[in-house]
Scaffold this motif. Structure first.
Motif, mmCIF file in Angstrom:
data_model
loop_
_atom_site.group_PDB
_atom_site.id
_atom_site.type_symbol
_atom_site.label_atom_id
_atom_site.label_comp_id
_atom_site.label_asym_id
_atom_site.label_seq_id
_atom_site.Cartn_x
_atom_site.Cartn_y
_atom_site.Cartn_z
ATOM 1 N N LYS A 149 0.826 -1.210 0.000
ATOM 2 C CA LYS A 149 0.000 0.000 0.000
ATOM 3 C C LYS A 149 0.859 1.258 0.000
ATOM 4 O O LYS A 149 0.528 2.240 -0.641
ATOM 5 N N GLN A 150 1.954 1.215 0.767
ATOM 6 C CA GLN A 150 2.792 2.406 0.859
ATOM 7 C C GLN A 150 3.536 2.662 -0.451
ATOM 8 O O GLN A 150 3.575 3.785 -0.941
ATOM 9 N N LEU A 151 4.110 1.587 -1.007
ATOM 10 C CA LEU A 151 4.897 1.749 -2.230
ATOM 11 C C LEU A 151 4.045 2.325 -3.361
ATOM 12 O O LEU A 151 4.519 3.120 -4.163
ATOM 13 N N SER A 152 2.773 1.905 -3.409
ATOM 14 C CA SER A 152 1.930 2.362 -4.513
ATOM 15 C C SER A 152 1.066 3.559 -4.121
ATOM 16 O O SER A 152 0.203 3.981 -4.887
ATOM 17 N N SER A 153 1.321 4.121 -2.919
ATOM 18 C CA SER A 153 0.502 5.256 -2.488
ATOM 19 C C SER A 153 0.932 6.527 -3.219
ATOM 20 O O SER A 153 2.046 6.628 -3.727
ATOM 21 N N GLU A 154 0.030 7.470 -3.235
ATOM 22 C CA GLU A 154 0.277 8.745 -3.902
ATOM 23 C C GLU A 154 1.483 9.427 -3.282
ATOM 24 O O GLU A 154 1.674 9.388 -2.078
ATOM 25 N N ASN A 155 2.283 10.070 -4.095
ATOM 26 C CA ASN A 155 3.416 10.870 -3.602
ATOM 27 C C ASN A 155 4.483 10.073 -2.865
ATOM 28 O O ASN A 155 5.260 10.657 -2.121
ATOM 29 N N PHE A 156 4.516 8.755 -3.068
ATOM 30 C CA PHE A 156 5.512 7.968 -2.323
ATOM 31 C C PHE A 156 6.928 8.511 -2.543
ATOM 32 O O PHE A 156 7.667 8.738 -1.586
ATOM 33 N N LEU A 157 7.284 8.737 -3.801
ATOM 34 C CA LEU A 157 8.656 9.176 -4.094
ATOM 35 C C LEU A 157 8.940 10.562 -3.520
ATOM 36 O O LEU A 157 10.025 10.797 -2.982
ATOM 37 N N GLN A 158 7.943 11.446 -3.619
ATOM 38 C CA GLN A 158 8.144 12.798 -3.083
ATOM 39 C C GLN A 158 8.299 12.765 -1.573
ATOM 40 O O GLN A 158 9.194 13.407 -1.020
ATOM 41 N N ARG A 159 7.433 11.973 -0.903
ATOM 42 C CA ARG A 159 7.534 11.866 0.558
ATOM 43 C C ARG A 159 8.888 11.286 0.970
ATOM 44 O O ARG A 159 9.505 11.726 1.940
ATOM 45 N N LEU A 160 9.337 10.305 0.220
ATOM 46 C CA LEU A 160 10.640 9.690 0.487
ATOM 47 C C LEU A 160 11.765 10.723 0.355
ATOM 48 O O LEU A 160 12.638 10.835 1.229
ATOM 49 N N LYS A 161 11.729 11.491 -0.736
ATOM 50 C CA LYS A 161 12.759 12.516 -0.944
ATOM 51 C C LYS A 161 12.732 13.550 0.173
ATOM 52 O O LYS A 161 13.782 13.987 0.647
ATOM 53 N N ASP A 162 11.512 13.925 0.606
ATOM 54 C CA ASP A 162 11.386 14.881 1.718
ATOM 55 C C ASP A 162 12.051 14.323 2.976
ATOM 56 O O ASP A 162 12.770 15.037 3.668
ATOM 57 N N ILE A 163 11.788 13.049 3.253
ATOM 58 C CA ILE A 163 12.369 12.430 4.451
ATOM 59 C C ILE A 163 13.895 12.403 4.364
ATOM 60 O O ILE A 163 14.601 12.700 5.320
ATOM 61 N N LEU A 164 14.400 12.075 3.172
ATOM 62 C CA LEU A 164 15.860 12.060 2.997
ATOM 63 C C LEU A 164 16.445 13.454 3.213
ATOM 64 O O LEU A 164 17.484 13.612 3.854
ATOM 65 N N ASN A 165 15.752 14.471 2.697
ATOM 66 C CA ASN A 165 16.209 15.850 2.888
ATOM 67 C C ASN A 165 16.163 16.268 4.345
ATOM 68 O O ASN A 165 17.132 16.818 4.877
ATOM 69 N N GLU A 166 14.996 16.005 4.976
ATOM 70 C CA GLU A 166 14.808 16.413 6.376
ATOM 71 C C GLU A 166 15.835 15.772 7.301
ATOM 72 O O GLU A 166 16.304 16.394 8.236
ATOM 73 N N THR A 167 16.128 14.499 7.049
ATOM 74 C CA THR A 167 17.023 13.781 7.963
ATOM 75 C C THR A 167 18.483 13.902 7.560
ATOM 76 O O THR A 167 19.372 13.664 8.365
ATOM 77 N N GLY A 168 18.749 14.237 6.312
ATOM 78 C CA GLY A 168 20.114 14.316 5.826
ATOM 79 C C GLY A 168 20.770 12.947 5.692
ATOM 80 O O GLY A 168 21.983 12.822 5.666
#
Ligand code: C2E
Ligand code: MG
Ligand code: MG
Ligand code: MG
Length: 283
Positions: free
Chosen positions: A121-140
């Motif tokens: 469900k998560q992998l195919s959820s809307e904005n998965f890639l964008q949310r992932l990129k945000d998390i990578l940015n936020e956490t460094g």
């Protein structure tokens, strides 16, 4: 015959946990509450590279620290979570926590891969890639240290969409492992199309690998498939030295299991890594 039919359809309509509707409802409410109150925790299980005898990564595994019932394992609640939309916020909580903890490990001088379980469900959820990129940015956290564990069924649900997402993950530098390999109804065909790095041999094939010729055949065949496709093979659920020797003999690349270590808290993991009883690759 009618009775049998009734039985099988009953089985079909209940989830793995076999909870009554009212029990599911209560559990869902409790889980929602638990997310708000931050009662979830990630534990980490080391993954060893066999030919160097060193730790190369850790798998993040969720636990629920229930105020009354103590530590609850994911088998007791994840099927319900994955059945509801709760998997979306909880999935991102897991991803973010794993990236924060991974960052801390790198800062403490332990550049290990963090493997995170991602549900369909998560992998195919809307904005998965964008949310992932945000998390990578936020956490460094550097995506080269991030691995995603995905089951075959996730890939089979919507092949085109899954292939697109995996390709984007690869572009970011994230690696992909197929979890519980060999346990679901899927053809091997997909391995040609998906940019996969690793096959994880399910622990149901490892438990009796010393005594059961069928498990020997399955485990060694999975290792061979992985190697013939240029992928790595990881064995899960290694509990004995005999199993380890067997896996080394068949040139399995990596292993994890109680023989090495159970999943532990981040602090225990760091203590373990500092104790120098374990070699860490590249350190
Ligand atoms: P999995 O990803 O296949 O994880 C391996 C499971 O085997 C873990 O159970 C781990 O604690 C257990 N294990 C490791 N070594 C041994 C061993 O030597 N012997 C035995 N008997 N067991 C061993 P755990 O932590 O209870 O997790 C169960 C499943 O729950 C996981 O299977 C995974 O599918 C799911 N899960 C756990 N954390 C998450 C998460 O953060 N997100 C999602 N979506 N699923 C998760
Ligand atoms: Mg896993
Ligand atoms: Mg697994
Ligand atoms: Mg498994």
């Amino acid at each position: 015959h009618a009775k049998e039919l009734g039985k099988s359809s009953y089985k079909f309509f209940t989830n793995e946990l076999n909870l009554k509707v009212s029990e599911r409802f209560t559990l869902q409410a409790e889980l929602r509450d638990a997310l708000e109150k931050e009662e979830f925790a990630l534990y980490y299980q080391p993954q060893f590279e066999l030919h160097t005898n060193s730790i190369v990564g850790v798998e993040a595994l969720i636990r629920w620290h229930h105020p009354d019932r103590g530590v609850i394992l994911p088998g007791r609640f994840m099927p319900v979570v994955e059945d509801t939309d709760l998997i979306i916020p909880l999935g991102y909580w897991v991803l973010k926590k794993a990236c924060e903890d991974g960052k801390r490990l790198v800062e403490e001088g332990f550049p290990l891969k963090i493997a995170v379980n991602i549900s369909a469900k998560q992998l195919s959820s809307e904005n998965f890639l964008q949310r992932l990129k945000d998390i990578l940015n936020e956490t460094g956290f550097s995506p080269e240290y991030l691995e995603m564990e995905i089951t075959e069924s996730v890939l089979m649900k919507n092949k085109q969409q899954a292939a697109d997402i995996l390709r984007e993950l690869k572009k970011l530098g994230i690696s992909i492992a197929i979890d519980d390999f060999g346990t679901s109804y899927s053809s091997l065909n997909y391995l040609k199309y998906f940019p996969v790095d690793k096959l994880k041999i399910d622990r149901s094939f490892i438990g009796d690998v010393i005594s059961d010729p069928n498990d020997v055949a399955i485990a060694t065949t999975i290792i061979a498939i992985a190697h013939n496709l240029g992928l790595r093979a990881t064995a899960e659920g290694v509990e004995t030295e005999e199993q380890l020797i067997f896996l080394k003999l068949w040139q399995c690349d990596e292993a994890q299991g109680f023989y090495f270590s159970p999943p532990v808290t981040l602090d225990s993991l760091i203590d373990m890594l500092k104790s120098e009883n374990f070699k860490i690759k590249g350190v």
